[in-house]
Motif scaffolding. Structure first.
Motif, PDB file in Angstrom:
ATOM      1  N   ARG A  35      42.499  22.554  35.061  1.00 23.25           N
ATOM      2  CA  ARG A  35      42.705  22.379  33.621  1.00 23.25           C
ATOM      3  C   ARG A  35      41.384  22.122  32.913  1.00 23.25           C
ATOM      4  O   ARG A  35      41.166  22.594  31.785  1.00 23.25           O
ATOM      5  CB  ARG A  35      43.685  21.236  33.374  1.00 23.25           C
ATOM      6  N   ALA A  36      40.497  21.377  33.553  1.00 17.45           N
ATOM      7  CA  ALA A  36      39.190  21.089  32.951  1.00 17.45           C
ATOM      8  C   ALA A  36      38.378  22.363  32.749  1.00 17.45           C
ATOM      9  O   ALA A  36      37.548  22.441  31.836  1.00 17.45           O
ATOM     10  CB  ALA A  36      38.420  20.105  33.832  1.00 17.45           C
ATOM     11  N   LEU A  37      38.628  23.368  33.588  1.00 14.84           N
ATOM     12  CA  LEU A  37      37.921  24.650  33.464  1.00 14.84           C
ATOM     13  C   LEU A  37      38.597  25.589  32.476  1.00 14.84           C
ATOM     14  O   LEU A  37      38.110  26.700  32.236  1.00 14.84           O
ATOM     15  CB  LEU A  37      37.842  25.322  34.834  1.00 14.84           C
ATOM     16  N   GLY A  38      39.734  25.175  31.920  1.00  9.87           N
ATOM     17  CA  GLY A  38      40.435  26.020  30.962  1.00  9.87           C
ATOM     18  C   GLY A  38      41.266  27.116  31.607  1.00  9.87           C
ATOM     19  O   GLY A  38      41.611  28.104  30.957  1.00  9.87           O
ATOM     20  N   ILE A  39      41.607  26.961  32.878  1.00  8.22           N
ATOM     21  CA  ILE A  39      42.381  27.972  33.596  1.00  8.22           C
ATOM     22  C   ILE A  39      43.866  27.807  33.272  1.00  8.22           C
ATOM     23  O   ILE A  39      44.399  26.696  33.263  1.00  8.22           O
ATOM     24  CB  ILE A  39      42.142  27.851  35.113  1.00  8.22           C
ATOM     25  N   SER A  40      44.535  28.927  32.997  1.00  5.07           N
ATOM     26  CA  SER A  40      45.956  28.900  32.645  1.00  5.07           C
ATOM     27  C   SER A  40      46.856  29.323  33.805  1.00  5.07           C
ATOM     28  O   SER A  40      48.028  28.930  33.855  1.00  5.07           O
ATOM     29  CB  SER A  40      46.226  29.835  31.461  1.00  5.07           C
ATOM     30  N   ASN A  54      45.619  33.789  56.832  1.00  2.00           N
ATOM     31  CA  ASN A  54      44.677  33.261  55.865  1.00  2.00           C
ATOM     32  C   ASN A  54      45.051  33.739  54.465  1.00  2.00           C
ATOM     33  O   ASN A  54      45.910  34.603  54.288  1.00  2.00           O
ATOM     34  CB  ASN A  54      43.252  33.723  56.195  1.00  2.00           C
ATOM     35  N   VAL A  55      44.385  33.160  53.467  1.00  2.00           N
ATOM     36  CA  VAL A  55      44.538  33.574  52.080  1.00  2.00           C
ATOM     37  C   VAL A  55      43.559  34.709  51.820  1.00  2.00           C
ATOM     38  O   VAL A  55      42.355  34.574  52.051  1.00  2.00           O
ATOM     39  CB  VAL A  55      44.280  32.396  51.122  1.00  2.00           C
ATOM     40  N   GLU A  56      44.099  35.835  51.369  1.00  2.00           N
ATOM     41  CA  GLU A  56      43.277  37.021  51.159  1.00  2.00           C
ATOM     42  C   GLU A  56      42.485  36.970  49.861  1.00  2.00           C
ATOM     43  O   GLU A  56      41.345  37.414  49.800  1.00  2.00           O
ATOM     44  CB  GLU A  56      44.181  38.265  51.155  1.00  2.00           C
ATOM     45  N   ASP A  57      43.103  36.439  48.806  1.00  2.00           N
ATOM     46  CA  ASP A  57      42.445  36.514  47.503  1.00  2.00           C
ATOM     47  C   ASP A  57      42.977  35.418  46.594  1.00  2.00           C
ATOM     48  O   ASP A  57      44.166  35.090  46.630  1.00  2.00           O
ATOM     49  CB  ASP A  57      42.694  37.883  46.870  1.00  2.00           C
ATOM     50  N   VAL A  58      42.103  34.842  45.790  1.00  2.00           N
ATOM     51  CA  VAL A  58      42.482  33.861  44.780  1.00  2.00           C
ATOM     52  C   VAL A  58      41.934  34.354  43.443  1.00  2.00           C
ATOM     53  O   VAL A  58      40.728  34.572  43.304  1.00  2.00           O
ATOM     54  CB  VAL A  58      41.909  32.456  45.088  1.00  2.00           C
ATOM     55  N   THR A  59      42.810  34.554  42.473  1.00  2.00           N
ATOM     56  CA  THR A  59      42.387  35.007  41.142  1.00  2.00           C
ATOM     57  C   THR A  59      42.906  34.035  40.094  1.00  2.00           C
ATOM     58  O   THR A  59      43.905  33.334  40.314  1.00  2.00           O
ATOM     59  CB  THR A  59      42.916  36.418  40.822  1.00  2.00           C
ATOM     60  N   VAL A  60      42.237  33.983  38.966  1.00  2.00           N
ATOM     61  CA  VAL A  60      42.623  33.057  37.901  1.00  2.00           C
ATOM     62  C   VAL A  60      42.668  33.789  36.562  1.00  2.00           C
ATOM     63  O   VAL A  60      42.094  34.857  36.399  1.00  2.00           O
ATOM     64  CB  VAL A  60      41.637  31.867  37.810  1.00  2.00           C
ATOM     65  N   GLN A  61      43.371  33.172  35.639  1.00  2.00           N
ATOM     66  CA  GLN A  61      43.387  33.609  34.246  1.00  2.00           C
ATOM     67  C   GLN A  61      42.973  32.435  33.371  1.00  2.00           C
ATOM     68  O   GLN A  61      43.427  31.312  33.606  1.00  2.00           O
ATOM     69  CB  GLN A  61      44.795  34.093  33.856  1.00  2.00           C
ATOM     70  N   PRO A  62      42.088  32.665  32.395  1.00  2.00           N
ATOM     71  CA  PRO A  62      41.402  33.903  32.039  1.00  2.00           C
ATOM     72  C   PRO A  62      40.463  34.401  33.147  1.00  2.00           C
ATOM     73  O   PRO A  62      39.852  33.593  33.836  1.00  2.00           O
ATOM     74  CB  PRO A  62      40.600  33.523  30.794  1.00  2.00           C
ATOM     75  N   ALA A  63      40.372  35.709  33.254  1.00  2.00           N
ATOM     76  CA  ALA A  63      39.617  36.312  34.344  1.00  2.00           C
ATOM     77  C   ALA A  63      38.126  36.006  34.271  1.00  2.00           C
ATOM     78  O   ALA A  63      37.432  36.049  35.291  1.00  2.00           O
ATOM     79  CB  ALA A  63      39.838  37.829  34.334  1.00  2.00           C
ATOM     80  N   GLU A  64      37.626  35.702  33.068  1.00  2.00           N
ATOM     81  CA  GLU A  64      36.182  35.451  32.937  1.00  2.00           C
ATOM     82  C   GLU A  64      35.770  34.098  33.526  1.00  2.00           C
ATOM     83  O   GLU A  64      34.584  33.857  33.743  1.00  2.00           O
ATOM     84  CB  GLU A  64      35.740  35.524  31.467  1.00  2.00           C
ATOM     85  N   VAL A  65      36.732  33.232  33.787  1.00  2.00           N
ATOM     86  CA  VAL A  65      36.411  31.947  34.411  1.00  2.00           C
ATOM     87  C   VAL A  65      36.206  32.168  35.907  1.00  2.00           C
ATOM     88  O   VAL A  65      37.036  32.786  36.576  1.00  2.00           O
ATOM     89  CB  VAL A  65      37.534  30.916  34.186  1.00  2.00           C
ATOM     90  N   LYS A  66      35.106  31.691  36.435  1.00  2.00           N
ATOM     91  CA  LYS A  66      34.788  31.875  37.844  1.00  2.00           C
ATOM     92  C   LYS A  66      34.895  30.524  38.578  1.00  2.00           C
ATOM     93  O   LYS A  66      34.332  29.527  38.130  1.00  2.00           O
ATOM     94  CB  LYS A  66      33.364  32.444  38.013  1.00  2.00           C
TER      95      LYS A  66
END
Length: 259
Positions: A35-40, A54-66
């Motif tokens: 939440r502190a990073l603004g991830i929804s 294993n976990v293959e991939d983790v993605t977040v929205q907004p996509a520009e947040v790394k």
């Protein structure tokens, strides 16, 4: 043979409770950081086979947040642990796969079955979550994949229709047969097949207590237990012509007078 001195159900319940405590703590810590990073939203794709995964991939929205590498690893570890907690044994043998979607604002998590239903039938995962939760409710009693013996079979499909009705209207306004949702769930958990209840029951290892059937012995000529049985006994014996309600009232009065 099962060791009668070991309460496996109690052990499984303890392990599950300990995992829930650990997952709750990890979830709270990660939620604060995300939440502190603004991830929804966070999505984690996982797979397992040959008794590992294993976990293959983790993605977040907004996509520009790394995410930092360390935080991405923590999220991946949490996703894997949560998936195993809800679907224990999915990585065994030929294995399985799925996705976890975490709505950060609402702190709502959906796992692969509901996601799969949404991709297959339209709508959103929450349209189907109740049905999938019902099929997996037996995990509350045994956190092993054998819990599926309760509902993951052809009889379970009929039972699901009795509980949820023949169809479910998703958020897109489409009526989806509950049987389709159940069949999808069972196939994903049982390597593409829909077993019968007999397929599960035949694999139960018999124990002596399962076959020790007997009739309770009652000493005396008077019936006991259900008052309706006692009333019917007295009617048959010609001791009363009263109806059940009046007979019970008279019997209560007699008991009070004799006290």
């Amino acid at each position: 043979m099962t060791n009668p001195q070991i309460d496996y159900a109690a052990m499984a319940a303890q392990w599950r409770a300990e995992r829930e405590t650990t997952l709750k703590a990890s979830r709270g810590e990660l939620l604060t950081q995300l939440r502190a990073l603004g991830i929804s939203e966070v999505t984690a794709e996982y797979e397992g086979y040959g008794d590992s995964g294993n976990v293959e991939d983790v993605t977040v929205q907004p996509a520009e947040v790394k995410l930092s590498e360390a935080l991405a690893t923590e999220v991946g570890d949490f996703a894997w642990s949560l998936a195993y907690h809800h679907h224990p044994g999915f990585e065994n043998n030929e294995g399985g796969y799925g996705s976890l979607t975490w709505d950060i604002a609402a702190d709502s998590i959906t796992l692969d079955h509901a996601e799969s239903s949404a991709r297959k039938f339209g709508g959103v995962p929450s349209d189907y979550q109740a049905v999938h939760d019902w099929f997996d409710a037996s995990k509350e009693h045994l956190a092993l994949f054998t819990h599926r013996a309760l509902r993951h079979h052809t009889q379970g499909l009929f039972d699901a229709e009795r509980v949820f009705g023949l169809t479910l209207t998703n958020s897109a306004g489409r009526d989806i047969p509950v049987r389709w949702i159940g069949e999808q769930h069972i196939r994903e958990d049982c390597q593409g097949r829909i077993p019968s209840m007999a397929d599960w029951l035949r694999r139960i290892q018999p124990e002596p207590w399962m076959a020790n059937g007997h009739s309770d012995r009652h000493v005396g000529s008077e019936p006991c237990g259900d008052p309706r049985v006692a009333w019917a006994y007295e009617v048959a014996a010609g001791r009363t012509v009263l109806g059940l309600k009046d007979w019970m009232a008279a019997r209560a009065t007699q008991a009070m007078q004799g006290a």
